[in-house]
Design a protein around this motif. Sequence first.
Motif, PDB file in Angstrom:
ATOM      1  N   VAL A 111     -24.341 -20.803 -31.717  1.00 12.97           N
ATOM      2  CA  VAL A 111     -23.698 -21.749 -32.627  1.00 12.97           C
ATOM      3  C   VAL A 111     -24.247 -23.160 -32.424  1.00 12.97           C
ATOM      4  O   VAL A 111     -24.497 -23.870 -33.396  1.00 12.97           O
ATOM      5  CB  VAL A 111     -22.168 -21.731 -32.439  1.00 12.97           C
ATOM      6  N   CYS A 112     -24.451 -23.567 -31.199  1.00 15.24           N
ATOM      7  CA  CYS A 112     -24.844 -24.954 -30.921  1.00 15.24           C
ATOM      8  C   CYS A 112     -26.285 -25.279 -31.312  1.00 15.24           C
ATOM      9  O   CYS A 112     -26.541 -26.371 -31.818  1.00 15.24           O
ATOM     10  CB  CYS A 112     -24.622 -25.281 -29.453  1.00 15.24           C
ATOM     11  N   GLY A 153     -17.408 -24.931 -40.007  1.00  8.91           N
ATOM     12  CA  GLY A 153     -18.565 -25.547 -40.664  1.00  8.91           C
ATOM     13  C   GLY A 153     -18.281 -25.906 -42.105  1.00  8.91           C
ATOM     14  O   GLY A 153     -18.670 -26.981 -42.585  1.00  8.91           O
ATOM     15  N   VAL A 212     -15.969 -20.029 -36.738  1.00  5.91           N
ATOM     16  CA  VAL A 212     -17.115 -20.944 -36.709  1.00  5.91           C
ATOM     17  C   VAL A 212     -17.552 -21.287 -38.126  1.00  5.91           C
ATOM     18  O   VAL A 212     -17.796 -22.458 -38.452  1.00  5.91           O
ATOM     19  CB  VAL A 212     -18.277 -20.332 -35.899  1.00  5.91           C
ATOM     20  N   LEU A 236     -24.214 -15.413 -35.664  1.00  3.20           N
ATOM     21  CA  LEU A 236     -23.305 -14.877 -34.654  1.00  3.20           C
ATOM     22  C   LEU A 236     -22.720 -13.538 -35.094  1.00  3.20           C
ATOM     23  O   LEU A 236     -22.567 -12.627 -34.278  1.00  3.20           O
ATOM     24  CB  LEU A 236     -22.194 -15.890 -34.394  1.00  3.20           C
ATOM     25  N   THR A 249     -23.950 -25.279 -38.457  1.00  4.21           N
ATOM     26  CA  THR A 249     -22.809 -24.554 -37.897  1.00  4.21           C
ATOM     27  C   THR A 249     -22.522 -23.304 -38.713  1.00  4.21           C
ATOM     28  O   THR A 249     -22.248 -22.236 -38.153  1.00  4.21           O
ATOM     29  CB  THR A 249     -21.569 -25.459 -37.857  1.00  4.21           C
ATOM     30  N   GLY A 286     -25.221 -20.861 -37.894  1.00  3.17           N
ATOM     31  CA  GLY A 286     -24.948 -20.315 -36.564  1.00  3.17           C
ATOM     32  C   GLY A 286     -23.852 -19.265 -36.587  1.00  3.17           C
ATOM     33  O   GLY A 286     -23.936 -18.244 -35.903  1.00  3.17           O
ATOM     34  N   GLY A 287     -22.808 -19.485 -37.387  1.00  2.00           N
ATOM     35  CA  GLY A 287     -21.740 -18.513 -37.513  1.00  2.00           C
ATOM     36  C   GLY A 287     -22.208 -17.215 -38.151  1.00  2.00           C
ATOM     37  O   GLY A 287     -21.817 -16.120 -37.735  1.00  2.00           O
ATOM     38  N   ALA A 341     -22.810 -16.690 -27.483  1.00  2.00           N
ATOM     39  CA  ALA A 341     -22.080 -17.178 -28.656  1.00  2.00           C
ATOM     40  C   ALA A 341     -22.140 -18.698 -28.713  1.00  2.00           C
ATOM     41  O   ALA A 341     -22.353 -19.281 -29.784  1.00  2.00           O
ATOM     42  CB  ALA A 341     -20.640 -16.694 -28.620  1.00  2.00           C
ATOM     43  N   SER A 346     -17.454 -15.445 -35.309  1.00  2.00           N
ATOM     44  CA  SER A 346     -18.191 -16.022 -36.431  1.00  2.00           C
ATOM     45  C   SER A 346     -17.252 -16.527 -37.520  1.00  2.00           C
ATOM     46  O   SER A 346     -17.567 -17.506 -38.191  1.00  2.00           O
ATOM     47  CB  SER A 346     -19.166 -14.996 -37.005  1.00  2.00           C
ATOM     48  N   ALA A 374     -26.668 -26.004 -35.050  1.00  2.00           N
ATOM     49  CA  ALA A 374     -25.925 -27.219 -35.377  1.00  2.00           C
ATOM     50  C   ALA A 374     -26.687 -28.461 -34.903  1.00  2.00           C
ATOM     51  O   ALA A 374     -26.784 -29.453 -35.641  1.00  2.00           O
ATOM     52  CB  ALA A 374     -24.538 -27.175 -34.756  1.00  2.00           C
TER      53      ALA A 374
END
Length: 100
Positions: A14-15, A86, A82, A41, A34, A37-38, A10, A79, A18
């Motif tokens: 996400v990282c 974002g 996150v 996720l 971000t 990424g969410g 996770a 998610s 981003a």
Amino acid sequence: MWWTGWGILAFVIVCVPAILGQEAWGESGQSVGTIVGGILLWFIGNYMNRDVLYVHPKGNECLPRNRHTFYSIPVQYLSVPVVLWGIGAWIFWVFRLLPE
């Protein structure tokens, strides 16, 4: 322990978008990365935490697999905060650019 199963992914899921977004487009790209990424996720977490149909000679059973969590929260549910983070960062970036 902070995570169970592959829950540490996770953080990586996400990282990485981003960081790539920031390197490509700056602060707005980091916010969009971000959010992306969410969303990733959510889909990856749903795939990792799905139940598996076990075919047994006496009858089929739906067995839960190893749960993948991060801070005791299933990966797919992380998610939501996150993506909200974002969106909030992107809105903050937009309002900072507006003239006074």
